[in-house]
Design a protein around this motif. Structure first.
Motif, PDB file in Angstrom:
ATOM      1  N   HIS A   5      -3.283 -11.365 -13.350  1.00  0.00           N
ATOM      2  CA  HIS A   5      -4.762 -10.874 -12.234  1.00  0.00           C
ATOM      3  C   HIS A   5      -3.917  -9.950 -11.283  1.00  0.00           C
ATOM      4  O   HIS A   5      -3.199 -10.053 -11.302  1.00  0.00           O
ATOM      5  CB  HIS A   5      -4.767 -12.351 -11.981  1.00  0.00           C
ATOM      6  CG  HIS A   5      -5.528 -13.806 -12.237  1.00  0.00           C
ATOM      7  ND1 HIS A   5      -3.646 -14.396 -12.841  1.00  0.00           N
ATOM      8  CD2 HIS A   5      -6.300 -13.949 -13.047  1.00  0.00           C
ATOM      9  CE1 HIS A   5      -4.169 -14.798 -13.272  1.00  0.00           C
ATOM     10  NE2 HIS A   5      -5.839 -15.583 -13.547  1.00  0.00           N
ATOM     11  N   LEU A   8      -6.877 -10.243  -4.991  1.00  0.00           N
ATOM     12  CA  LEU A   8      -7.926  -9.995  -4.453  1.00  0.00           C
ATOM     13  C   LEU A   8      -8.001  -9.405  -2.443  1.00  0.00           C
ATOM     14  O   LEU A   8      -8.185  -8.948  -1.919  1.00  0.00           O
ATOM     15  CB  LEU A   8      -9.511  -9.958  -4.719  1.00  0.00           C
ATOM     16  CG  LEU A   8     -10.007  -9.887  -6.227  1.00  0.00           C
ATOM     17  CD1 LEU A   8     -11.655 -10.347  -7.444  1.00  0.00           C
ATOM     18  CD2 LEU A   8      -9.372  -8.680  -6.818  1.00  0.00           C
ATOM     19  N   LYS A  66     -10.465 -21.612 -12.328  1.00  0.00           N
ATOM     20  CA  LYS A  66     -10.614 -20.619 -12.604  1.00  0.00           C
ATOM     21  C   LYS A  66     -12.028 -20.984 -12.358  1.00  0.00           C
ATOM     22  O   LYS A  66     -12.340 -22.210 -12.985  1.00  0.00           O
ATOM     23  CB  LYS A  66     -10.417 -20.358 -13.392  1.00  0.00           C
ATOM     24  CG  LYS A  66     -10.777 -18.850 -14.459  1.00  0.00           C
ATOM     25  CD  LYS A  66      -9.098 -19.125 -15.570  1.00  0.00           C
ATOM     26  CE  LYS A  66      -9.996 -19.380 -16.827  1.00  0.00           C
ATOM     27  NZ  LYS A  66      -9.287 -19.584 -18.070  1.00  0.00           N
ATOM     28  N   ILE A 113     -21.087 -11.081  -8.359  1.00  0.00           N
ATOM     29  CA  ILE A 113     -19.518 -11.345  -7.977  1.00  0.00           C
ATOM     30  C   ILE A 113     -19.252 -10.850  -6.302  1.00  0.00           C
ATOM     31  O   ILE A 113     -18.442 -11.284  -5.757  1.00  0.00           O
ATOM     32  CB  ILE A 113     -18.425  -9.805  -8.738  1.00  0.00           C
ATOM     33  CG1 ILE A 113     -18.329 -10.921  -9.929  1.00  0.00           C
ATOM     34  CG2 ILE A 113     -17.181 -10.220  -8.412  1.00  0.00           C
ATOM     35  CD1 ILE A 113     -17.724  -9.597 -11.486  1.00  0.00           C
ATOM     36  N   LEU A 131     -17.571 -13.359  -3.826  1.00  0.00           N
ATOM     37  CA  LEU A 131     -16.489 -12.964  -2.574  1.00  0.00           C
ATOM     38  C   LEU A 131     -16.700 -12.922  -1.448  1.00  0.00           C
ATOM     39  O   LEU A 131     -15.861 -12.933  -0.880  1.00  0.00           O
ATOM     40  CB  LEU A 131     -15.409 -11.712  -3.144  1.00  0.00           C
ATOM     41  CG  LEU A 131     -15.456 -11.445  -4.682  1.00  0.00           C
ATOM     42  CD1 LEU A 131     -14.320 -10.018  -5.408  1.00  0.00           C
ATOM     43  CD2 LEU A 131     -14.121 -12.471  -5.361  1.00  0.00           C
ATOM     44  N   GLN A 182      -8.181 -11.663 -10.081  1.00  0.00           N
ATOM     45  CA  GLN A 182      -9.313 -11.771 -10.614  1.00  0.00           C
ATOM     46  C   GLN A 182      -8.405 -10.908 -12.333  1.00  0.00           C
ATOM     47  O   GLN A 182      -7.672 -10.274 -11.648  1.00  0.00           O
ATOM     48  CB  GLN A 182     -10.015 -10.597 -10.464  1.00  0.00           C
ATOM     49  CG  GLN A 182     -11.391 -10.021 -11.000  1.00  0.00           C
ATOM     50  CD  GLN A 182     -12.285  -8.482 -10.022  1.00  0.00           C
ATOM     51  OE1 GLN A 182     -11.300  -7.912  -9.903  1.00  0.00           O
ATOM     52  NE2 GLN A 182     -13.691  -8.407 -10.621  1.00  0.00           N
ATOM     53  N   ASP A 183      -8.764 -12.194 -12.836  1.00  0.00           N
ATOM     54  CA  ASP A 183      -8.390 -11.338 -13.649  1.00  0.00           C
ATOM     55  C   ASP A 183      -8.465 -10.450 -14.701  1.00  0.00           C
ATOM     56  O   ASP A 183      -9.499  -9.167 -14.423  1.00  0.00           O
ATOM     57  CB  ASP A 183      -8.902 -12.212 -15.165  1.00  0.00           C
ATOM     58  CG  ASP A 183      -8.633 -12.658 -16.750  1.00  0.00           C
ATOM     59  OD1 ASP A 183      -7.693 -11.534 -16.944  1.00  0.00           O
ATOM     60  OD2 ASP A 183      -7.786 -13.253 -17.256  1.00  0.00           O
ATOM     61  N   ARG A 224     -13.266  -8.593 -15.352  1.00  0.00           N
ATOM     62  CA  ARG A 224     -13.350  -9.398 -14.514  1.00  0.00           C
ATOM     63  C   ARG A 224     -14.521 -10.278 -13.395  1.00  0.00           C
ATOM     64  O   ARG A 224     -14.831 -10.556 -12.371  1.00  0.00           O
ATOM     65  CB  ARG A 224     -14.656  -8.124 -13.798  1.00  0.00           C
ATOM     66  CG  ARG A 224     -13.948  -6.209 -13.532  1.00  0.00           C
ATOM     67  CD  ARG A 224     -14.415  -5.159 -13.203  1.00  0.00           C
ATOM     68  NE  ARG A 224     -15.935  -6.103 -12.204  1.00  0.00           N
ATOM     69  CZ  ARG A 224     -15.856  -5.458 -10.579  1.00  0.00           C
ATOM     70  NH1 ARG A 224     -14.623  -5.570 -10.355  1.00  0.00           N
ATOM     71  NH2 ARG A 224     -16.794  -5.616 -10.187  1.00  0.00           N
ATOM     72  N   SER A 225     -14.799 -10.715 -14.719  1.00  0.00           N
ATOM     73  CA  SER A 225     -16.256 -12.142 -14.435  1.00  0.00           C
ATOM     74  C   SER A 225     -15.479 -13.355 -14.862  1.00  0.00           C
ATOM     75  O   SER A 225     -15.228 -14.731 -13.616  1.00  0.00           O
ATOM     76  CB  SER A 225     -16.825 -12.324 -15.475  1.00  0.00           C
ATOM     77  OG  SER A 225     -17.834 -11.712 -15.304  1.00  0.00           O
ATOM     78  N   LEU A 255     -12.642 -14.904 -11.910  1.00  0.00           N
ATOM     79  CA  LEU A 255     -12.168 -14.974 -11.246  1.00  0.00           C
ATOM     80  C   LEU A 255     -11.621 -16.368 -10.015  1.00  0.00           C
ATOM     81  O   LEU A 255     -12.083 -17.636 -11.148  1.00  0.00           O
ATOM     82  CB  LEU A 255     -13.097 -14.638  -9.839  1.00  0.00           C
ATOM     83  CG  LEU A 255     -14.238 -13.885  -9.818  1.00  0.00           C
ATOM     84  CD1 LEU A 255     -15.111 -13.496  -9.360  1.00  0.00           C
ATOM     85  CD2 LEU A 255     -12.879 -12.244  -9.579  1.00  0.00           C
TER      86      LEU A 255
END
Lengths: 95, 95
Positions: free
Chosen positions: A91, A94, B7, B15, B19, B42-43, B47-48, B50
């Motif tokens: 990851h 962020l 997760k 997103i 965030l 975030q992987d 991107r989905s 988190l």
């Protein structure tokens, strides 16, 4: 900054041996430039779920880590002791 | 010491909003006694995906965290924005 969550399933009979090798890997890894932390954790609901939680400055140092002698020596030994594949998630931090 | 890996799957369209709320939750959580770190990651391959990666002194402070006003306010808002259940793993740090 990069966070890795690498989860493995290890049968009860193999846990002690697995942790012994993982400890050696952790000791060497923590000396690497760019490693922020490297911890071995165990799921509170299932002793067989063991995971490395790792933080790295960037992908470059993580890539280097995977080529170090301690990685290429100890990781195959750990692989022998786990059930199936380990689950690896890499990851970006962020915030 | 305790490490949490929580997760969630969040659709692209949600997103930014997710965030924004997660940031407020993180800001308040980091002020809590017993929280060592609290990060949103975030992987890199999806991107989905988190996840919160959290470290706590012990289970008692983590239990308290889940009763704070910021937790009980923001977590239901996050739940509205994720797909399905979040995957929560609570670990003991071994070394």
């Amino acid at each position: 900054m990069i966070v890795v969550y690498a989860k493995s399933i290890v049968l009860e009979k193999n846990i002690d041996k697995y942790l012994e090798i993982a400890k050696k890997l952790a000791e060497e890894t923590r000396k690497e430039k760019g490693n922020i932390f490297y911890e071995m954790v165990q799921d509170k609901n299932n002793r067989s779920v063991l995971a490395f939680i790792e933080k790295w400055e960037n992908m470059e140092v993580l890539d280097k880590h995977m080529k170090t002698p301690h990685f290429t020596t100890f990781v195959p030994q750990l692989n022998e002791l786990r059930e199936g594949e380990s689950e690896l998630a890499i990851h970006e931090v962020l915030f």
